[in-house]
Design a protein around this motif. Sequence first.
Motif, PDB file in Angstrom:
ATOM      1  N   LYS A  23      -6.722   2.335  -2.341  1.00  0.00           N
ATOM      2  CA  LYS A  23      -6.486   1.824  -3.323  1.00  0.00           C
ATOM      3  C   LYS A  23      -5.006   0.589  -3.193  1.00  0.00           C
ATOM      4  O   LYS A  23      -4.715   0.803  -1.922  1.00  0.00           O
ATOM      5  CB  LYS A  23      -5.631   2.799  -3.754  1.00  0.00           C
ATOM      6  CG  LYS A  23      -5.123   3.030  -5.176  1.00  0.00           C
ATOM      7  CD  LYS A  23      -4.489   4.155  -5.821  1.00  0.00           C
ATOM      8  CE  LYS A  23      -3.162   3.734  -6.848  1.00  0.00           C
ATOM      9  NZ  LYS A  23      -3.822   4.456  -8.129  1.00  0.00           N
ATOM     10  N   GLY A  24      -5.665  -0.472  -3.788  1.00  0.00           N
ATOM     11  CA  GLY A  24      -4.738  -1.653  -3.903  1.00  0.00           C
ATOM     12  C   GLY A  24      -4.828  -2.550  -2.806  1.00  0.00           C
ATOM     13  O   GLY A  24      -4.403  -3.607  -3.046  1.00  0.00           O
ATOM     14  N   LYS A  25      -6.319  -2.193  -2.129  1.00  0.00           N
ATOM     15  CA  LYS A  25      -6.479  -3.118  -1.192  1.00  0.00           C
ATOM     16  C   LYS A  25      -7.302  -3.942  -1.662  1.00  0.00           C
ATOM     17  O   LYS A  25      -8.791  -3.018  -1.937  1.00  0.00           O
ATOM     18  CB  LYS A  25      -6.993  -2.451   0.265  1.00  0.00           C
ATOM     19  CG  LYS A  25      -5.641  -1.516   0.419  1.00  0.00           C
ATOM     20  CD  LYS A  25      -5.626  -2.045   1.951  1.00  0.00           C
ATOM     21  CE  LYS A  25      -5.098  -0.965   2.758  1.00  0.00           C
ATOM     22  NZ  LYS A  25      -3.308  -0.869   2.014  1.00  0.00           N
ATOM     23  N   THR A  26      -8.170  -5.131  -0.820  1.00  0.00           N
ATOM     24  CA  THR A  26      -8.966  -5.945  -1.583  1.00  0.00           C
ATOM     25  C   THR A  26     -10.133  -6.223  -0.259  1.00  0.00           C
ATOM     26  O   THR A  26      -9.044  -6.359   0.709  1.00  0.00           O
ATOM     27  CB  THR A  26      -8.707  -7.406  -1.797  1.00  0.00           C
ATOM     28  OG1 THR A  26      -8.167  -7.585  -3.139  1.00  0.00           O
ATOM     29  CG2 THR A  26      -9.768  -8.360  -2.221  1.00  0.00           C
TER      30      THR A  26
END
Length: 190
Positions: free
Chosen positions: A12-15
């Motif tokens: 979550k929230g990571k690319t």
Amino acid sequence: MIPEVRSRLSLKGKTVAITRPEKQAEELAELISRLGGTPYLVPTIEIKPQRNERLVTRLLNRILDEQIDFLIVMSVNSVTSLVENLEKLGLKDKFLEKLNKIIVIAIGPKTQREVEKRGIKVNIVPSTYSSEGIVESLKKTDLQEKTAVILCSNKSSRHLPRELEKLGVKVLEVPIYERTPPADHRKVLA
């Protein structure tokens, strides 16, 4: 999935950059999305047919004409390229008949599925999906004077052929496809 495990695997929230060829990135991109991440496709290589068709034709005919004990398939790309070349040369049926009389080794389960989808029986899949795993899976076999064909890319490591040669195997490498930098560098340089 257990909530504790899910939270440890959360993206979550990571690319996450995926550098695989675009056509082969879909499964990983879906997994990253399921874990809450954002997949970013940045293909750093392209898979292309071997440009030297004469070389491929000569090597495939050599395989048909000579005694081969093992065929080692290093990737799904190897399978796809092999079948495309065989169909183009009109050698597919004859070649598949020969392959079903020898020991076929697939580097991993995805490669095994692709090989078997083409009507070829896989005899060995190493427990470790690597060149080292292939060598380890063959160590208990008498390899003196045996011949192995390795279907690989033009950029494959020499580790597997060297290790097999140390065990007494005659090795024929068939660079059946090419790994090249992407024609469109814009995504990589963005």
